[in-house]
Design an enzyme around this catalytic site. Sequence first.
Site, short mmCIF file in Angstrom:
data_model
loop_
_atom_site.label_atom_id
_atom_site.label_comp_id
_atom_site.label_asym_id
_atom_site.label_seq_id
_atom_site.Cartn_x
_atom_site.Cartn_y
_atom_site.Cartn_z
N CYS A 131 0.87 -1.17 0.00
CA CYS A 131 0.00 0.00 0.00
C CYS A 131 0.90 1.21 0.00
O CYS A 131 1.95 1.20 0.62
CB CYS A 131 -0.82 0.06 1.28
N SER A 196 0.67 -8.63 -6.31
CA SER A 196 0.80 -8.40 -7.75
C SER A 196 2.07 -7.58 -8.02
O SER A 196 2.61 -6.93 -7.13
CB SER A 196 -0.44 -7.70 -8.28
#
Lengths: 319, 303
Positions: A131, A196
């Site tokens: 994040c 990812s």
Amino acid sequence: MTTDMRTRLAGRELPNPVMAAAGCAGTGRELAQFFDIARIGAVVTKSVMLEPRAGRPAPRVAETPSGMLSAIGLQGPGVEVFLQRDLPWLLSRGGRAVASVAGAGAGEYAELARRLSAAEGVEMIEVNLSCPNPAGGGLDFADDPAEAARVVHAVRSHTRSDIPVFAKLAADVPDLVALARACVEARADGLSLINSVRAMAVDPRTLRPAVAGGVGGLSGPAIRPIAVASVYRVHAALPEVPLIGMGGVRTGADALELLAAGASAVGVGTVTFSDPSACVRILRELEELLEERGADRVSDVVGAAHRPAGAPLGAVLGR
Amino acid sequence: MSDNGPVQTRSPVLTVRRVDAYYAITVVAPQIAERFRSGQFLSVAVGGEQSSMLLRRPFAIHDVKPDYGGTVEFLFAVRGPGTAWLAERRQRDLLDVVGPLGRPFPLPRDPVNCMLAGGGSGAAPLFPLAHALRRRGCRVDFVLGAASADRVFSAISARRIAETTTFTTDDGSFGVRGRVTDALERAMDDARSDVVYACGPMPMLRTVAAVAARQGVPVQVAVEETMACGTGICMSCVIPVVGEDGITRMVRACVDGPVFRGERVRFDDVGTIPFDALGAPGWKARGEDSADPQSGVADREAG
Ligand SMILES: Cc1cc2nc3c(=O)[nH]c(=O)nc-3n(C[C@H](O)[C@H](O)[C@H](O)COP(=O)(O)O)c2cc1C
């Protein structure tokens, strides 16, 4: 002969090693239309944040060869709705819930850990470190081992002691093993690999980035060899640390590959978008493969790729 | 797992036909046919089991028949490698199909006058809708538009079902030159339409919704959005929609739609996160129930 499919992750036992990966299983309700979610090892939730979040503008996804580029931006209802609506529903269906958490700083992560471990029924906490770190100048927490460790430490300190905390890492970092070590030293009970991979596509007609915001996350079979290498390297460096492997798993054979590389459980993500019952199909295929090989239990094959060529199953465990 | 939710099937292809500029594939899928209500769609995996094309292709269901226990038909234009692969399917090939997906069109309780407006192959869902409305005793009128004559969709069946059918083409090669929305207002006046149903590209839906609002007529729109999963898990097909409570949420076109009340869709803001949408950057919680991004969009009443 049947294989004992149970697997242990930092003291938690799951009935089998196939999990739905974070952000790829909705609330569980959507997938429950296609299979009984109690049958899979666990459902990892979409990363939960403190507040509701609208996510990124469209277009959010693009198809790439054997993969998909996505930039969803962690759209979600926030922890309150998760605790009141989504978690109870998952539990009512016999699902095992791994709560993934995401925040804008160690304080938010800690607050989420506190609230989630106060609730009944959270099996484990997975810390999504991919994040954006507001203080990181465009970098994610996972890009800096010290920042990642700070977040993991905050989560561990605020999580009930019997709930394992797994740190979820990205593979496209300068030194994955150093990142893994930093998280374990910050008392992560295990690691999830991989998130990812940062990637991009340009729409050839508009000559604009294919997903809004330019760079997105690449997932699906295209990244599987990266996931295998990541799990392999981290298991070699930290053989005692339980790993959840994920990235492009499409078949039981793919799941077996990650187990052999060193994962004790396997997450299924993007492939669920193309095959909503992928998790149970992969579980069935994996079970068949393990039986064919005469494995007594899942742990027989965990880390098998690290053994010398020709070593029998179970050799690593000294059995 | 549930009786009216979607199912995943391996469905044999019954026919592959060319229909003007489009292809029509009919598959045998009794469970989908039985559950289907107009407005719902299906999704098809393309390229075979080891395909490098991971994303399923969504298609509106154009027709459902009782033959062979239940068949469903969908239409498409070849636009890329996925649809090219589909166009090469032959009878008895198996397709991995999931459906029916999404919320259907709400049907009026009374036999009212219904205007159905569609653009190009986006008009597909209007045909089963027209049949359902007729079965309820409603009057059905069509306005169908396309770029050119070969892209006007199912002209013959439209004429068979509807009281009146107005065709528009951008190049004037068939019907009236212009767009669906140019002909709509007049057609609605003539037909004394009580409700409008529309399918097609976003800009068309936006204008249809504006026309209906001007006439004070309720409008149901079925949106076409890029989607990855079609089942509600990936959050890629979201559009800004205003809930009952007046709060805008980013809702999934696949499971919260594709059918929405026209006045609820913030057409001007599609493709963006409006600053006042729930959870937008800088957004602040305004109370307990406002924090639920799904509440308030489930309402869909008959026209
Ligand atoms: C649409 C989408 C949403 C995702 N959301 C999250 C998320 O909320 N939290 C997280 O830790 N990982 C998230 N991921 C990453 C996946 O959990 C997984 O680590 C990654 O996609 C690789 O696995 P896969 O190739 O099987 O998808 C998401 C991936 C995708 C494609």
